[in-house]
Design an enzyme around this catalytic site. Structure first.
Site, mmCIF file in Angstrom:
data_model
loop_
_atom_site.group_PDB
_atom_site.id
_atom_site.type_symbol
_atom_site.label_atom_id
_atom_site.label_comp_id
_atom_site.label_asym_id
_atom_site.label_seq_id
_atom_site.Cartn_x
_atom_site.Cartn_y
_atom_site.Cartn_z
ATOM 1 N N ASN A 241 0.796 -1.242 0.000
ATOM 2 C CA ASN A 241 0.000 0.000 0.000
ATOM 3 C C ASN A 241 0.823 1.284 0.000
ATOM 4 O OD1 ASN A 241 0.599 -0.691 2.721
ATOM 5 N ND2 ASN A 241 -1.016 0.655 3.437
ATOM 6 N N GLY B 258 2.416 -5.451 7.482
ATOM 7 C CA GLY B 258 1.385 -6.131 6.689
ATOM 8 C C GLY B 258 0.182 -6.456 7.543
ATOM 9 N N GLU C 16 4.317 -4.397 12.276
ATOM 10 C CA GLU C 16 3.482 -3.222 11.989
ATOM 11 C C GLU C 16 2.236 -3.749 11.301
ATOM 12 O OE1 GLU C 16 4.145 0.029 12.698
ATOM 13 O OE2 GLU C 16 6.116 -0.302 13.555
ATOM 14 N N CYS D 186 -2.976 2.201 6.429
ATOM 15 C CA CYS D 186 -3.220 1.426 7.650
ATOM 16 C C CYS D 186 -3.794 2.284 8.770
ATOM 17 C CB CYS D 186 -1.946 0.740 8.101
ATOM 18 S SG CYS D 186 -0.590 1.898 8.301
ATOM 19 N N GLU E 107 -10.996 -4.537 9.157
ATOM 20 C CA GLU E 107 -10.440 -3.353 8.503
ATOM 21 C C GLU E 107 -10.958 -3.227 7.055
ATOM 22 O OE1 GLU E 107 -5.786 -2.204 7.562
ATOM 23 O OE2 GLU E 107 -6.515 -4.221 7.206
HETATM 24 P P1 NAD Z 1 0.091 -8.990 3.693
HETATM 25 O O1 NAD Z 1 0.207 -9.331 5.136
HETATM 26 O O2 NAD Z 1 -0.769 -9.835 2.838
HETATM 27 O O3 NAD Z 1 1.550 -9.015 3.001
HETATM 28 C C1 NAD Z 1 2.653 -8.324 3.518
HETATM 29 C C2 NAD Z 1 3.923 -9.008 3.053
HETATM 30 O O4 NAD Z 1 3.951 -10.336 3.551
HETATM 31 C C3 NAD Z 1 4.109 -9.103 1.548
HETATM 32 O O5 NAD Z 1 5.447 -8.819 1.230
HETATM 33 C C4 NAD Z 1 3.747 -10.543 1.238
HETATM 34 O O6 NAD Z 1 4.469 -11.069 0.144
HETATM 35 C C5 NAD Z 1 4.137 -11.266 2.503
HETATM 36 N N1 NAD Z 1 3.288 -12.425 2.779
HETATM 37 C C6 NAD Z 1 1.975 -12.569 2.444
HETATM 38 N N2 NAD Z 1 1.515 -13.764 2.879
HETATM 39 C C7 NAD Z 1 2.545 -14.366 3.501
HETATM 40 C C8 NAD Z 1 2.692 -15.621 4.157
HETATM 41 N N3 NAD Z 1 1.683 -16.488 4.239
HETATM 42 N N4 NAD Z 1 3.893 -15.935 4.671
HETATM 43 C C9 NAD Z 1 4.928 -15.074 4.587
HETATM 44 N N5 NAD Z 1 4.848 -13.878 3.980
HETATM 45 C C10 NAD Z 1 3.677 -13.527 3.442
HETATM 46 O O7 NAD Z 1 -0.319 -7.457 3.640
HETATM 47 P P2 NAD Z 1 -0.677 -6.587 2.368
HETATM 48 O O8 NAD Z 1 -1.980 -7.029 1.824
HETATM 49 O O9 NAD Z 1 0.480 -6.523 1.448
HETATM 50 O O10 NAD Z 1 -0.814 -5.149 3.043
HETATM 51 C C11 NAD Z 1 -1.980 -4.649 3.583
HETATM 52 C C12 NAD Z 1 -2.020 -4.844 5.094
HETATM 53 O O11 NAD Z 1 -0.888 -4.240 5.704
HETATM 54 C C13 NAD Z 1 -3.228 -4.157 5.714
HETATM 55 O O12 NAD Z 1 -3.810 -5.005 6.647
HETATM 56 C C14 NAD Z 1 -2.647 -2.919 6.394
HETATM 57 O O13 NAD Z 1 -3.376 -2.443 7.482
HETATM 58 C C15 NAD Z 1 -1.290 -3.403 6.798
HETATM 59 N N6 NAD Z 1 -0.359 -2.288 6.901
HETATM 60 C C16 NAD Z 1 0.114 -1.930 8.131
HETATM 61 C C17 NAD Z 1 0.974 -0.843 8.248
HETATM 62 C C18 NAD Z 1 1.515 -0.399 9.563
HETATM 63 O O14 NAD Z 1 2.422 0.434 9.571
HETATM 64 N N7 NAD Z 1 1.039 -0.901 10.679
HETATM 65 C C19 NAD Z 1 1.340 -0.135 7.106
HETATM 66 C C20 NAD Z 1 0.837 -0.535 5.895
HETATM 67 C C21 NAD Z 1 -0.010 -1.609 5.794
#
Ligand code: NAD
Length: 456
Positions: A113, A186, A208, A242, A332
């Site tokens: 994002n 994530g 995070e 987020c 969310e």
């Molecule tokens: P995600 O958790 O699906 O993916 C994040 C990362 O993890 C990616 O690089 C992905 O390749 C990897 N990943 C995905 N599934 C995995 C698995 N099973 N095992 C190991 N690695 C895996 O998140 P997203 O969809 O890319 O991002 C959106 C989410 O991130 C939202 O929930 C948002 O709130 C959160 N977010 C949090 C912050 C913060 O600072 N707290 C900032 C931005 C986004």
């Protein structure tokens, strides 16, 4: 290939080069120069990924990390200094200090994002503290991932900083290795997977994560300004933030005024025909786009509600009074849909907020100081803002992170340096004097014991 990379970073870290502050500064400066030079290309990549408007790309991605970089370059010498503390009487005479030291090899995994900022901002802290790093950008923002590879390869030898591209499989392989620290941004769901993998090696983590962020507007709030600041914080990056306000809880007496002002500002920001606006990003992934469509099904739309499969456009949308067991209020939203729920008594705020895990952010719009304070005190959340949204992320003096299900640890500015440093406690004991008291045979009378117990 991953194993060799981890080994190469291990050896590089062991060579002690990264412990030299001048070395860290040199590379942070090179990174800053390269990002400055590539700023247009980075913005183009973000546009190619999800039509992120250039102004938003600069404000929330490139200039955001450049400010972090410049701050770290300026302060790194000061941050790296050992911190002297007073010594304890029982160790007299001694010098005591806390020495920040880098953990070693850091793994940074990022989401799609804010695909540039969320890779580079933690990297800055990791390098400022003297670590090496492997970066895993999101596979769902491929153009940004590509330019991150170009920049990193140009600036760093890969035994110092490397990028490994790929999706879940690659991420899983990376997590199987032994790291000295893992920084993950994530979803909460994947955060749990990361935490489990880290536990195998007792690796410390920063997580995070996400949450359902409440935005309370009470009867004393200035409705026009509240609406303007909520609309900005909600629809920047098309709601894929987020810390975006997830839903509004508005006092019933203020509801109509707030809705009218929200409509007014959304139109002022993006025009009558929302799809024609050049200032609205698109939804970055098909899965997420489809999810938003489902969340909107059957809801009462006050404004917006349109979407277009052609480029995953989703209009800024206001929804009136969704039920708490609706899909929209399940978890969310992470998109440009803003539910508006009214309350009459403060206890109703609690009924809604307490249904969810601790959020990443919490917002309150009110002119009533006691009410502002009450909400800030009563609820646990990562960070928040009174009479604004999102902006608490922009002050480097404030640690940014979640609590409970919304995360572990906080970063930005010096907080990043501290997060990526182990704080080593050291006592240097003088050799010209040695208090004999602690050595056996003790043979101390009760009278002496009573006198010296205050030493411990
Ligand atoms: P995600 O958790 O699906 O993916 C994040 C990362 O993890 C990616 O690089 C992905 O390749 C990897 N990943 C995905 N599934 C995995 C698995 N099973 N095992 C190991 N690695 C895996 O998140 P997203 O969809 O890319 O991002 C959106 C989410 O991130 C939202 O929930 C948002 O709130 C959160 N977010 C949090 C912050 C913060 O600072 N707290 C900032 C931005 C986004």
């Amino acid at each position: 290939m991953i194993k060799e990379l981890v080994q190469a970073q291990q050896m590089f870290f062991a060579s002690q080069q990264t412990k030299d502050v001048a070395f860290r500064k040199k590379y942070l400066k090179k990174l800053s120069e390269e990002i400055t030079e590539q700023e247009d290309a980075i913005c183009d990549a973000l546009y190619a990924d999800f039509k992120k408007p250039k102004f938003e790309s600069m404000a929330t991605e490139t200039q955001f990390v450049l400010a972090e970089l410049n701050h770290a370059i300026k302060k790194i010498g000061e941050w790296s200094e050992p911190i002297r503390v007073s010594s304890s009487l029982s160790n007299f005479p001694s010098q005591d200090w806390i020495q920040p030291e880098p953990y070693g090899k850091i793994l940074i995994i990022a989401p799609w994002n804010y695909p540039f900022q969320l890779v580079i901002a933690p990297l800055i802290g990791a390098l400022a503290a003297g670590n090496t790093a492997v970066l895993k950008p999101s596979e769902l923002s491929p153009n940004t991932s590509k330019i991150i590879v170009e920049i990193i390869q140009k600036v760093f030898p890969q035994e110092y900083v490397a990028v490994v591209e790929g999706g879940v499989e690659v991420s899983t392989s990376l997590l199987a290795e032994k790291w000295d620290y893992i920084f993950f941004t994530g979803s909460t769901q994947v955060g749990k997977i990361v935490y489990k993998s880290a536990a195998e090696h007792l690796t410390p983590v920063t997580l995070e994560l996400s949450g359902k962020n409440p935005c309370v507007v009470d009867e004393t709030a200035k409705a026009p300004l509240a609406a303007k600041r909520i609309a900005w914080g909600k629809f920047i990056n098309a709601g894929q933030t987020c810390i975006a306000p997830d839903y509004i809880l508005v006092h019933a007496s203020k509801k109509e005024a707030l809705i009218n002002e929200l409509k007014k500002y959304i139109t002022a920001f993006y025009g009558e025909n929302l799809e024609l606006s050049k200032d609205l990003a698109r939804i970055a992934t098909p899965k997420h786009y489809e999810g938003l469509k489902q969340k909107l099904e059957g809801e009462s739309v006050l404004l917006g509600g349109s979407y277009n499969d052609k480029d995953q456009f989703f209009a800024p949308t206001l929804v009136d009074e969704p039920t708490l067991d609706s899909k929209l209020m399940e978890d969310e939203i992470f998109g440009p849909i803003l539910p508006i729920i009214s309350y009459e008594n403060v206890s109703e705020i609690h009924d809604v907020v307490s249904r969810y895990e601790k959020p990443l952010a919490f917002y309150v719009f009110s002119q009533d100081k006691a009410f502002q304070q009450k909400l800030m005190n009563d609820y646990s959340f990562g960070g928040g803002t009174i009479n604004d949204t999102v902006v608490h992320i922009s002050n480097k003096q404030l640690p940014f992170g979640g609590v409970g299900a919304s995360g572990i640890g906080g970063y930005h500015g010096k907080h990043s340096f501290d997060l990526f440093s182990h704080h080593k406690s050291i006592i240097k004991h003088a050799t010209w004097f040695d208090v004999p008291l602690r050595y056996a045979p003790y043979g101390i009378s009760d009278y002496i014991m009573r006198k010296i117990k205050y030493l411990f």
